[in-house]
Design a protein around this motif. Structure first.
Motif, PDB file in Angstrom:
ATOM      1  N   UNK A   8       0.849  -1.183   0.000  1.00 45.39           N
ATOM      2  CA  UNK A   8       0.000   0.000   0.000  1.00 45.39           C
ATOM      3  C   UNK A   8       0.887   1.235   0.000  1.00 45.39           C
ATOM      4  N   UNK A   9       0.689   2.086  -1.004  1.00 44.13           N
ATOM      5  CA  UNK A   9       1.444   3.325  -1.119  1.00 44.13           C
ATOM      6  C   UNK A   9       0.503   4.489  -0.830  1.00 44.13           C
ATOM      7  N   UNK A  10       0.983   5.438  -0.045  1.00 49.33           N
ATOM      8  CA  UNK A  10       0.222   6.652   0.233  1.00 49.33           C
ATOM      9  C   UNK A  10       0.941   7.800  -0.468  1.00 49.33           C
ATOM     10  N   UNK A  11       0.187   8.485  -1.324  1.00 52.05           N
ATOM     11  CA  UNK A  11       0.736   9.606  -2.093  1.00 52.05           C
ATOM     12  C   UNK A  11       0.314  10.902  -1.415  1.00 52.05           C
ATOM     13  N   UNK A  12       1.297  11.733  -1.119  1.00 46.86           N
ATOM     14  CA  UNK A  12       1.031  13.026  -0.508  1.00 46.86           C
ATOM     15  C   UNK A  12       1.201  14.119  -1.567  1.00 46.86           C
ATOM     16  N   UNK A  83       8.512  10.631  -6.832  1.00 47.89           N
ATOM     17  CA  UNK A  83       8.281   9.584  -5.841  1.00 47.89           C
ATOM     18  C   UNK A  83       8.660  10.010  -4.418  1.00 47.89           C
ATOM     19  N   UNK A  84       9.131  11.245  -4.263  1.00 47.23           N
ATOM     20  CA  UNK A  84       9.586  11.712  -2.951  1.00 47.23           C
ATOM     21  C   UNK A  84       8.458  11.898  -1.943  1.00 47.23           C
ATOM     22  N   UNK A  85       7.240  12.054  -2.419  1.00 47.88           N
ATOM     23  CA  UNK A  85       6.094  12.277  -1.523  1.00 47.88           C
ATOM     24  C   UNK A  85       5.250  11.020  -1.367  1.00 47.88           C
ATOM     25  N   UNK A  86       5.873   9.858  -1.541  1.00 48.46           N
ATOM     26  CA  UNK A  86       5.155   8.588  -1.444  1.00 48.46           C
ATOM     27  C   UNK A  86       5.746   7.781  -0.297  1.00 48.46           C
ATOM     28  N   UNK A 102      12.493  -3.834 -10.993  1.00 49.93           N
ATOM     29  CA  UNK A 102      11.045  -3.697 -11.174  1.00 49.93           C
ATOM     30  C   UNK A 102      10.706  -2.260 -11.565  1.00 49.93           C
ATOM     31  N   UNK A 103      11.356  -1.807 -12.619  1.00 55.91           N
ATOM     32  CA  UNK A 103      11.170  -0.430 -13.077  1.00 55.91           C
ATOM     33  C   UNK A 103       9.733  -0.168 -13.504  1.00 55.91           C
ATOM     34  N   UNK A 104       9.050  -1.204 -13.961  1.00 54.97           N
ATOM     35  CA  UNK A 104       7.667  -1.042 -14.375  1.00 54.97           C
ATOM     36  C   UNK A 104       6.780  -0.628 -13.206  1.00 54.97           C
ATOM     37  N   UNK A 105       7.063  -1.121 -12.016  1.00 53.12           N
ATOM     38  CA  UNK A 105       6.286  -0.739 -10.836  1.00 53.12           C
ATOM     39  C   UNK A 105       6.525   0.724 -10.483  1.00 53.12           C
ATOM     40  N   UNK A 106       7.761   1.170 -10.647  1.00 52.99           N
ATOM     41  CA  UNK A 106       8.063   2.587 -10.403  1.00 52.99           C
ATOM     42  C   UNK A 106       7.280   3.453 -11.384  1.00 52.99           C
ATOM     43  N   UNK A 107       7.196   3.021 -12.643  1.00 57.01           N
ATOM     44  CA  UNK A 107       6.420   3.773 -13.642  1.00 57.01           C
ATOM     45  C   UNK A 107       4.943   3.825 -13.272  1.00 57.01           C
ATOM     46  N   UNK A 108       4.399   2.691 -12.823  1.00 58.05           N
ATOM     47  CA  UNK A 108       2.993   2.667 -12.395  1.00 58.05           C
ATOM     48  C   UNK A 108       2.753   3.650 -11.263  1.00 58.05           C
ATOM     49  N   UNK A 109       3.665   3.671 -10.310  1.00 55.97           N
ATOM     50  CA  UNK A 109       3.517   4.570  -9.169  1.00 55.97           C
ATOM     51  C   UNK A 109       3.686   6.029  -9.588  1.00 55.97           C
ATOM     52  N   UNK A 110       4.646   6.305 -10.480  1.00 52.18           N
ATOM     53  CA  UNK A 110       4.822   7.686 -10.964  1.00 52.18           C
ATOM     54  C   UNK A 110       3.564   8.165 -11.683  1.00 52.18           C
ATOM     55  N   UNK A 111       2.955   7.296 -12.456  1.00 49.50           N
ATOM     56  CA  UNK A 111       1.712   7.659 -13.139  1.00 49.50           C
ATOM     57  C   UNK A 111       0.654   8.076 -12.120  1.00 49.50           C
TER      58      UNK A 111
END
Length: 130
Positions: A8-12, A83-86, A102-111
């Motif tokens: 679970x990621x929380x985006x601020x 990604x600094x506020x996650x 797992x660069x694809x996961x980083x892309x999903x999260x950046x989106x």
């Protein structure tokens, strides 16, 4: 809150000044990519080739074209800042460990970060953000 696999990621939100700096850089990199995307999409509709692969090629070409030698470090830094506020499970993310191989996961999260923080900006510009 964004679920990715079992995490679970929380985006601020970004504060105003930080957000405006990131917004300007996003648009700097996005404009050439979007123009290539629109062109490739129009061309794909008139051809029999796989339109998805043509569109992907155009996006990658647009990113490559927009990254001049000095911009590569800025582009990487932009991704780090996005990604600094996650947080994940209540802690700041160590990007190297979290997304290793797992660069694809980083892309999903950046989106998700972009949609969360900048959806209204892109909508005002007539750019659909899913």
């Amino acid at each position: 809150i964004f679920q990715l696999e079992n995490k679970t990621y929380v985006i601020y939100p970004f504060n105003f000044i930080e957000g405006k700096r990131i917004e300007a850089r996003l648009l700097k990199y996005a404009a050439p990519v979007l123009s290539k995307f629109v062109k490739a999409d129009a061309e794909a509709k008139g051809q029999d080739e796989d339109s998805e692969s043509q569109t992907l090629s155009a996006i990658l070409e647009g990113i490559t074209d927009s990254l001049k030698d000095g911009d590569i470090n800025d582009f990487v830094q932009l991704q780090v800042e996005l990604l600094s506020k996650v947080q994940c499970n209540g802690s700041q993310i160590n990007l190297d460990r979290e997304f290793e191989c797992e660069f694809d996961k980083a892309l999903d999260l950046m989106k998700e970060v972009i949609v969360f923080n900048f959806r209204s900006v892109f909508q005002k510009l007539g750019i659909a953000v899913v």
